[in-house]
Write a protein that holds these residues in place. Structure first.
Motif, PDB file in Angstrom:
ATOM      1  N   GLN A 138       0.833  -1.197   0.000  1.00  9.47           N
ATOM      2  CA  GLN A 138       0.000   0.000   0.000  1.00  9.47           C
ATOM      3  C   GLN A 138       0.865   1.243   0.000  1.00  9.47           C
ATOM      4  O   GLN A 138       2.043   1.209   0.367  1.00  9.47           O
ATOM      5  N   LEU A 139       0.243   2.351  -0.420  1.00 13.97           N
ATOM      6  CA  LEU A 139       0.983   3.572  -0.708  1.00 13.97           C
ATOM      7  C   LEU A 139       0.054   4.758  -0.520  1.00 13.97           C
ATOM      8  O   LEU A 139      -1.129   4.682  -0.850  1.00 13.97           O
ATOM      9  N   ALA A 140       0.575   5.856   0.031  1.00 13.29           N
ATOM     10  CA  ALA A 140      -0.211   7.082   0.177  1.00 13.29           C
ATOM     11  C   ALA A 140       0.737   8.263   0.307  1.00 13.29           C
ATOM     12  O   ALA A 140       1.937   8.090   0.576  1.00 13.29           O
ATOM     13  N   VAL A 141       0.193   9.452   0.129  1.00 15.59           N
ATOM     14  CA  VAL A 141       0.939  10.688   0.364  1.00 15.59           C
ATOM     15  C   VAL A 141       0.219  11.458   1.467  1.00 15.59           C
ATOM     16  O   VAL A 141      -0.989  11.690   1.377  1.00 15.59           O
ATOM     17  N   PHE A 152       3.705  17.531 -11.623  1.00 13.26           N
ATOM     18  CA  PHE A 152       2.809  17.049 -12.674  1.00 13.26           C
ATOM     19  C   PHE A 152       2.025  15.847 -12.155  1.00 13.26           C
ATOM     20  O   PHE A 152       2.364  15.240 -11.135  1.00 13.26           O
ATOM     21  N   GLY A 153       0.976  15.480 -12.864  1.00 13.61           N
ATOM     22  CA  GLY A 153       0.227  14.278 -12.564  1.00 13.61           C
ATOM     23  C   GLY A 153      -0.696  14.407 -11.365  1.00 13.61           C
ATOM     24  O   GLY A 153      -0.769  15.441 -10.706  1.00 13.61           O
ATOM     25  N   VAL A 154      -1.411  13.330 -11.099  1.00 11.45           N
ATOM     26  CA  VAL A 154      -2.328  13.241  -9.965  1.00 11.45           C
ATOM     27  C   VAL A 154      -1.630  12.467  -8.858  1.00 11.45           C
ATOM     28  O   VAL A 154      -1.285  11.299  -9.027  1.00 11.45           O
ATOM     29  N   VAL A 155      -1.430  13.131  -7.741  1.00  6.23           N
ATOM     30  CA  VAL A 155      -0.704  12.547  -6.616  1.00  6.23           C
ATOM     31  C   VAL A 155      -1.685  11.850  -5.674  1.00  6.23           C
ATOM     32  O   VAL A 155      -2.848  12.256  -5.557  1.00  6.23           O
ATOM     33  N   LEU A 156      -1.224  10.826  -4.987  1.00  8.66           N
ATOM     34  CA  LEU A 156      -2.046  10.123  -3.996  1.00  8.66           C
ATOM     35  C   LEU A 156      -2.134  10.949  -2.707  1.00  8.66           C
ATOM     36  O   LEU A 156      -1.807  10.478  -1.615  1.00  8.66           O
ATOM     37  N   ASP A 157      -2.598  12.153  -2.850  1.00  5.30           N
ATOM     38  CA  ASP A 157      -2.684  13.103  -1.735  1.00  5.30           C
ATOM     39  C   ASP A 157      -3.881  12.750  -0.860  1.00  5.30           C
ATOM     40  O   ASP A 157      -5.029  12.996  -1.228  1.00  5.30           O
ATOM     41  N   GLY A 158      -3.628  12.155   0.315  1.00  6.78           N
ATOM     42  CA  GLY A 158      -4.716  11.765   1.182  1.00  6.78           C
ATOM     43  C   GLY A 158      -5.538  10.618   0.634  1.00  6.78           C
ATOM     44  O   GLY A 158      -6.702  10.445   0.977  1.00  6.78           O
ATOM     45  N   ARG A 159      -4.913   9.808  -0.230  1.00  2.00           N
ATOM     46  CA  ARG A 159      -5.589   8.635  -0.795  1.00  2.00           C
ATOM     47  C   ARG A 159      -4.687   7.422  -0.619  1.00  2.00           C
ATOM     48  O   ARG A 159      -3.475   7.524  -0.775  1.00  2.00           O
ATOM     49  N   LEU A 160      -5.282   6.292  -0.311  1.00  2.00           N
ATOM     50  CA  LEU A 160      -4.538   5.058  -0.080  1.00  2.00           C
ATOM     51  C   LEU A 160      -4.685   4.136  -1.280  1.00  2.00           C
ATOM     52  O   LEU A 160      -5.795   3.738  -1.636  1.00  2.00           O
ATOM     53  N   PHE A 161      -3.552   3.799  -1.884  1.00  2.00           N
ATOM     54  CA  PHE A 161      -3.500   2.838  -2.983  1.00  2.00           C
ATOM     55  C   PHE A 161      -3.096   1.487  -2.420  1.00  2.00           C
ATOM     56  O   PHE A 161      -2.131   1.375  -1.654  1.00  2.00           O
ATOM     57  N   THR A 162      -3.839   0.440  -2.781  1.00  2.00           N
ATOM     58  CA  THR A 162      -3.488  -0.916  -2.338  1.00  2.00           C
ATOM     59  C   THR A 162      -3.393  -1.828  -3.549  1.00  2.00           C
ATOM     60  O   THR A 162      -4.081  -1.626  -4.551  1.00  2.00           O
ATOM     61  N   ILE A 163      -2.533  -2.833  -3.438  1.00  2.00           N
ATOM     62  CA  ILE A 163      -2.381  -3.810  -4.514  1.00  2.00           C
ATOM     63  C   ILE A 163      -2.143  -5.186  -3.912  1.00  2.00           C
ATOM     64  O   ILE A 163      -1.366  -5.343  -2.965  1.00  2.00           O
ATOM     65  N   ASP A 164      -2.838  -6.173  -4.448  1.00  2.91           N
ATOM     66  CA  ASP A 164      -2.649  -7.578  -4.107  1.00  2.91           C
ATOM     67  C   ASP A 164      -1.912  -8.215  -5.280  1.00  2.91           C
ATOM     68  O   ASP A 164      -2.464  -8.338  -6.379  1.00  2.91           O
TER      69      ASP A 164
END
Length: 236
Positions: free
Chosen positions: A158-161, A213-225
């Motif tokens: 998982q990843l977030a900013v 540039f781009g859309v940052v994971l600002d206050g959003r949690l990315f998860t990957i299985d």
């Protein structure tokens, strides 16, 4: 920063309209701290160095063990027993003479966190424990610095900013600080590529923030299985 000739070090970046000469200048002027130089930190440090970040502060008090080599790609068999931060600095310096590396061969603590984080533009969390992440969260909030969070398990990541423009905090996601910090630290298995992918994504978020540039994971949690390759983005 190298000149903008067709074969210069960063030409494959500067030809992108998202980065260009100005974005590369920002990368060259940036100071980034990487807290933790294990599997996540190995990948993040490698790609931030390759991208041309001007100054990278390497923070880790651990030494290299043989079992690290399965996933911590900065190190070789000759590194076993050596302190991680100096070993990482030597390897990265051989990759690029254009980046300055500051070596802090201790873990992040209450005593040194302010002096490290205050001089940075962005912090990359590559630690493996809740206490260190809450400390990063507190000090980044105090100094107004964004930070990139990464965490991995056996076959997931998982990843977030945090503390970027929306000012969302790690403590907003993980609210039970006392209980989480009291949990015992366990050694668990992990597929070696998992921290490599998440650490690379951490570097990607940092590059986007620095170059603008781009859309940052600002206050959003990315998860990957990684077993199913299912991904999810959650608003915090």
């Amino acid at each position: 920063m190298s000149g903008n000739t067709p074969d210069n070090r960063y030409s494959r970046q500067t030809m992108l309209p998202e980065i260009g000469i100005e974005g590369q200048r920002r990368l060259s002027a940036a100071t980034v701290a990487i807290i933790g130089l294990g599997g996540l930190g190995s990948a993040a440090a490698t790609y931030l160095t390759g991208a041309g970040v001007g100054r990278i502060i390497l923070v880790d008090g651990d030494t290299v063990s043989l079992s690290n080599l399965q996933r911590q790609v900065l190190y070789t068999e000759a590194s076993v027993g050596a302190p991680k931060a100096p070993a990482a600095s030597r390897r990265l310096a051989s990759q690029s003479s254009e980046t300055r590396f500051d070596v802090i061969a201790t873990n992040l603590t209450e005593a040194n966190a302010d002096s490290i984080i205050a001089v940075c533009d962005i912090i990359i969390d590559c630690t493996d424990n809740y206490a260190a992440r809450y400390l990063i969260d507190d000090v980044c909030a105090r100094h107004g610095r964004p930070w990139v969070y990464g965490s991995i398990g056996a076959t997931y990541g998982q990843l977030a900013v945090f503390n970027h423009r929306r000012r969302v905090r790690y403590a907003d996601l993980f609210t039970d600080r006392e209980a989480l910090c009291a949990m015992p630290r366990l050694t668990t298995g992990v597929v070696g590529v998992v921290p490599g992918v998440i650490g690379t994504l951490e570097a990607s978020e940092a590059i986007k923030i620095i170059a603008g540039f781009g859309v940052v994971l600002d206050g959003r949690l990315f998860t990957i299985d990684f077993k199913s390759m299912q991904t999810l983005i959650i608003e915090i």
